[in-house]
Design a protein around this motif. Sequence first.
Motif, PDB file in Angstrom:
ATOM      1  N   PHE B 140       0.840  -1.204   0.000  1.00  0.00           N
ATOM      2  CA  PHE B 140       0.000   0.000   0.000  1.00  0.00           C
ATOM      3  C   PHE B 140       0.879   1.258   0.000  1.00  0.00           C
ATOM      4  O   PHE B 140       0.655   2.201  -0.768  1.00  0.00           O
ATOM      5  N   ILE B 141       1.902   1.256   0.869  1.00  0.00           N
ATOM      6  CA  ILE B 141       2.814   2.408   0.959  1.00  0.00           C
ATOM      7  C   ILE B 141       3.596   2.569  -0.357  1.00  0.00           C
ATOM      8  O   ILE B 141       3.702   3.670  -0.907  1.00  0.00           O
ATOM      9  N   ASP B 142       4.103   1.439  -0.897  1.00  0.00           N
ATOM     10  CA  ASP B 142       4.837   1.489  -2.174  1.00  0.00           C
ATOM     11  C   ASP B 142       3.946   2.021  -3.280  1.00  0.00           C
ATOM     12  O   ASP B 142       4.369   2.827  -4.113  1.00  0.00           O
ATOM     13  N   SER B 143       2.703   1.543  -3.285  1.00  0.00           N
ATOM     14  CA  SER B 143       1.761   1.954  -4.317  1.00  0.00           C
ATOM     15  C   SER B 143       1.538   3.462  -4.269  1.00  0.00           C
ATOM     16  O   SER B 143       1.607   4.155  -5.292  1.00  0.00           O
ATOM     17  N   ALA B 144       1.295   3.993  -3.052  1.00  0.00           N
ATOM     18  CA  ALA B 144       1.051   5.433  -2.905  1.00  0.00           C
ATOM     19  C   ALA B 144       2.296   6.223  -3.300  1.00  0.00           C
ATOM     20  O   ALA B 144       2.201   7.254  -3.967  1.00  0.00           O
ATOM     21  N   SER B 145       3.482   5.717  -2.907  1.00  0.00           N
ATOM     22  CA  SER B 145       4.720   6.433  -3.197  1.00  0.00           C
ATOM     23  C   SER B 145       4.995   6.486  -4.702  1.00  0.00           C
ATOM     24  O   SER B 145       5.659   7.405  -5.179  1.00  0.00           O
ATOM     25  N   SER B 146       4.479   5.509  -5.436  1.00  0.00           N
ATOM     26  CA  SER B 146       4.782   5.451  -6.875  1.00  0.00           C
ATOM     27  C   SER B 146       3.812   6.283  -7.713  1.00  0.00           C
ATOM     28  O   SER B 146       4.046   6.499  -8.898  1.00  0.00           O
ATOM     29  N   ALA B 147       2.722   6.759  -7.105  1.00  0.00           N
ATOM     30  CA  ALA B 147       1.703   7.452  -7.903  1.00  0.00           C
ATOM     31  C   ALA B 147       2.167   8.851  -8.291  1.00  0.00           C
ATOM     32  O   ALA B 147       2.835   9.535  -7.518  1.00  0.00           O
ATOM     33  N   GLU B 148       1.810   9.249  -9.505  1.00  0.00           N
ATOM     34  CA  GLU B 148       2.155  10.582 -10.001  1.00  0.00           C
ATOM     35  C   GLU B 148       1.138  11.602  -9.484  1.00  0.00           C
ATOM     36  O   GLU B 148       1.473  12.721  -9.156  1.00  0.00           O
ATOM     37  N   LYS B 149      -0.126  11.198  -9.500  1.00  0.00           N
ATOM     38  CA  LYS B 149      -1.156  12.098  -8.958  1.00  0.00           C
ATOM     39  C   LYS B 149      -2.150  11.294  -8.129  1.00  0.00           C
ATOM     40  O   LYS B 149      -2.093  10.055  -8.135  1.00  0.00           O
ATOM     41  N   ALA B 150      -3.015  12.027  -7.441  1.00  0.00           N
ATOM     42  CA  ALA B 150      -3.884  11.356  -6.472  1.00  0.00           C
ATOM     43  C   ALA B 150      -5.353  11.526  -6.815  1.00  0.00           C
ATOM     44  O   ALA B 150      -5.766  12.566  -7.334  1.00  0.00           O
ATOM     45  N   GLU B 151      -6.120  10.477  -6.554  1.00  0.00           N
ATOM     46  CA  GLU B 151      -7.576  10.610  -6.608  1.00  0.00           C
ATOM     47  C   GLU B 151      -8.001  11.277  -5.297  1.00  0.00           C
ATOM     48  O   GLU B 151      -7.532  10.882  -4.226  1.00  0.00           O
ATOM     49  N   PRO B 152      -8.903  12.265  -5.376  1.00  0.00           N
ATOM     50  CA  PRO B 152      -9.304  12.892  -4.109  1.00  0.00           C
ATOM     51  C   PRO B 152     -10.235  11.997  -3.287  1.00  0.00           C
ATOM     52  O   PRO B 152     -11.172  11.415  -3.834  1.00  0.00           O
ATOM     53  N   ILE B 153      -9.933  11.865  -2.012  1.00  0.00           N
ATOM     54  CA  ILE B 153     -10.824  11.167  -1.077  1.00  0.00           C
ATOM     55  C   ILE B 153     -11.416  12.256  -0.185  1.00  0.00           C
ATOM     56  O   ILE B 153     -10.695  12.951   0.508  1.00  0.00           O
ATOM     57  N   ASN B 154     -12.729  12.405  -0.242  1.00  0.00           N
ATOM     58  CA  ASN B 154     -13.353  13.512   0.479  1.00  0.00           C
ATOM     59  C   ASN B 154     -13.791  13.156   1.882  1.00  0.00           C
ATOM     60  O   ASN B 154     -13.846  14.002   2.758  1.00  0.00           O
ATOM     61  N   SER B 155     -14.120  11.890   2.078  1.00  0.00           N
ATOM     62  CA  SER B 155     -14.670  11.520   3.369  1.00  0.00           C
ATOM     63  C   SER B 155     -13.570  11.084   4.313  1.00  0.00           C
ATOM     64  O   SER B 155     -12.673  10.348   3.929  1.00  0.00           O
ATOM     65  N   MET B 156     -13.646  11.538   5.554  1.00  0.00           N
ATOM     66  CA  MET B 156     -12.673  11.092   6.540  1.00  0.00           C
ATOM     67  C   MET B 156     -13.244  10.003   7.438  1.00  0.00           C
ATOM     68  O   MET B 156     -12.526   9.391   8.205  1.00  0.00           O
ATOM     69  N   CYS B 157     -14.537   9.774   7.352  1.00  0.00           N
ATOM     70  CA  CYS B 157     -15.118   8.685   8.129  1.00  0.00           C
ATOM     71  C   CYS B 157     -14.645   7.381   7.499  1.00  0.00           C
ATOM     72  O   CYS B 157     -14.730   7.202   6.287  1.00  0.00           O
ATOM     73  N   THR B 158     -14.148   6.473   8.307  1.00  0.00           N
ATOM     74  CA  THR B 158     -13.561   5.243   7.794  1.00  0.00           C
ATOM     75  C   THR B 158     -14.571   4.467   6.941  1.00  0.00           C
ATOM     76  O   THR B 158     -14.233   3.961   5.871  1.00  0.00           O
ATOM     77  N   VAL B 159     -15.793   4.419   7.419  1.00  0.00           N
ATOM     78  CA  VAL B 159     -16.811   3.643   6.701  1.00  0.00           C
ATOM     79  C   VAL B 159     -17.158   4.303   5.367  1.00  0.00           C
ATOM     80  O   VAL B 159     -17.204   3.659   4.319  1.00  0.00           O
ATOM     81  N   PHE B 160     -17.361   5.631   5.401  1.00  0.00           N
ATOM     82  CA  PHE B 160     -17.697   6.344   4.162  1.00  0.00           C
ATOM     83  C   PHE B 160     -16.521   6.334   3.195  1.00  0.00           C
ATOM     84  O   PHE B 160     -16.692   6.195   1.981  1.00  0.00           O
ATOM     85  N   ALA B 161     -15.316   6.495   3.722  1.00  0.00           N
ATOM     86  CA  ALA B 161     -14.130   6.527   2.860  1.00  0.00           C
ATOM     87  C   ALA B 161     -13.961   5.187   2.151  1.00  0.00           C
ATOM     88  O   ALA B 161     -13.568   5.131   0.989  1.00  0.00           O
ATOM     89  N   GLU B 162     -14.281   4.119   2.860  1.00  0.00           N
ATOM     90  CA  GLU B 162     -14.162   2.800   2.250  1.00  0.00           C
ATOM     91  C   GLU B 162     -15.120   2.680   1.062  1.00  0.00           C
ATOM     92  O   GLU B 162     -14.747   2.201  -0.004  1.00  0.00           O
ATOM     93  N   SER B 163     -16.347   3.166   1.211  1.00  0.00           N
ATOM     94  CA  SER B 163     -17.259   3.078   0.070  1.00  0.00           C
ATOM     95  C   SER B 163     -16.850   4.034  -1.048  1.00  0.00           C
ATOM     96  O   SER B 163     -17.050   3.755  -2.224  1.00  0.00           O
TER      97      SER B 163
END
Lengths: 388, 253
Positions: B140-163
């Motif tokens: 997961f960490i390697d994957s994030a480190s390799s990304a050029e740009k990010a998809e925005p995640i708006n929700s900080m609630c764990t359950v909502f963020a997962e969906s």
Amino acid sequence: MNKIVNPEPLFVDEYTGEPPAKRVLGHIQSKREQGAAVAGLYCGYAPMELIHAMDIVPAVLCAFSNAQIEAAEEHLPANLCPLIKSSYGFVIRDTCPFYAVSDVVIAETTCDGKKKMFELMSHIRPLYVMDLPQVPDEKEARDEWKSMILKVKSFMEKHTGKSTTEDKIEASIKDTNRKNALMRKIFDYAAMQPPVVSWSELYDVIFIAMAAKGEEINPRLENIIEKLEKRVERGYFHGQPESPRVMVTGCPVGGDALKIFKIIEELGGVVVALDACTGMKSFMDDISEDTGDPVGAIAERYLRIPCSCMTPNNRRLTEMDKIIEKFKPDAVVDFVLHACHSYSIESFKVGAHIKNKHNIPFLKVITDYSDGDVEQIKTRVQALFESI
Amino acid sequence: MISAGIDIGSRTIKLVTFDGSRILSSKVRPNSYNTIDICREMLKGVPYDGIISTGYGRHLFSRHFDCEAISEIKAFTLGAFHTVPGCRTILDIGGQDTKAISLDENGKISKFEMNDKCAAGTGKFLEIMANALEFTMNEFIDSASSAEKAEPINSMCTVFAESEVISLIGRGALRDEVSLGIHNAIVKRSVSLMKRVSIRDNIVFVGGVANNRCVQSLIEKDVGTKISVPDNPQITGALGCALHHNEKAINSI
């Protein structure tokens, strides 16, 4: 110092050891048997002196039980303040004994949530919503609030058949002032270092002193002062001499919300100042006497209540200065109920004031009536004490 | 004299022993329903003269072992200030808590903030998100480190963020970009928590999530300065307990 345990209880009556609400209910019922009407209240802005002067007994309505919230959420949004949800749950399930004996209910526009909740319960009992001016230093505010007090007077006359005179209202003002002076004397024992009275004892006294007239309760208050004086003579104190002294400010605290006081005490602190409408607030100020306009005098005093619904409410800070000077807290906890926006926002100002002016550790606690966050609150309160 | 410190967190239990100048031993074990049994197991064969506990299980432990319990705020402050002398801001991201603490020049707490009672923006949040993407934590960490740009995640609630993550994947978003988006979300929240206590120079990042170098570099980018991460950031609270015990023992001689 040798710790003296088991001091004489402040109240020795059939309600000793019971929740303080029972004593108040007993008082209301006996007044009712003597022919008084009952007005249910939700807030410290209800003009007590007028109510007393009309031979109506005030009953502070239930608002502090988590158990009532589930029923309330059938009608109300879940992300609403627990005090509003609980109040409403008590009413729709008919579980509040004070509401059950109320002939009328007096409500105020202190926040949007309460205002709209009152609409949903207005068909059950005659209910009057007083429109509270929220910029109290504007010159029109006093007259507006005075006219609201006169309107609620007509409302109570209509629904209870009771009436009063200006002289009786004036006498009621003086009665409150005498009671408040005695209450402040009792609070002096919490200001002592270490205090000789606990928060739960203060809470018991405040509970009954809110409902009763001075002439009814003053002899008992005087008796309590004598007992407290004896404690001082005997060298009794509450907590430990080194216990952190805590002032709790913010939203009303009662019933399940008392968890905040319990946590503070469990972690070795003593609550010495209860700065909320359910605490010392209503006893800290007097009403002007012999003004020739008793209703106007009442209006002026109530508009000085530093509730967060007021703006800019700098009076809360200046009142707090006085409380801090008198009670000498080592830490301040700002108790904010979940979704109470006005107290929650104001907390930023309060925290900065406490830090900058008094340099006392400050903690804002946002919570509800459930006990799911007790451990999290304990961590914060413990850290607060460690930072003293 | 050997002082021990134990930090009973929601996800892991950390044990440190300290002899007054250096760390003698440290252990990290997953926590479970039988916390006290795990603690006993961890302490077996570990010599120590006294112990202090912290973390969510601190009171449970102190009752069983008749010892002092201090708050995580104090424990992390002591541990971090010892590891990075002169530090003024501490960020601790643990299993279910995020804390930001600002210190004065003597290492005394001047302000602290904690996240709410939910898992938003904590280690648990990252674990659940890694799981949703079917990654191990390292992948997961390697994957994030390799990304050029990010998809925005708006929700900080764990359950909502997962969906939110699941619907992003359903829309064909790149897995690496979702990973980075999740990391950005936790960083945004942590930095705002630090701003609430006012960020001062010399920031120390501790707790289990401080092992995540992607979170570290994103925080550095956000606040515009290098931050210190101790060699074993997870044991900072337990170390703080051991230090506190040691100091008290010295003062009582």
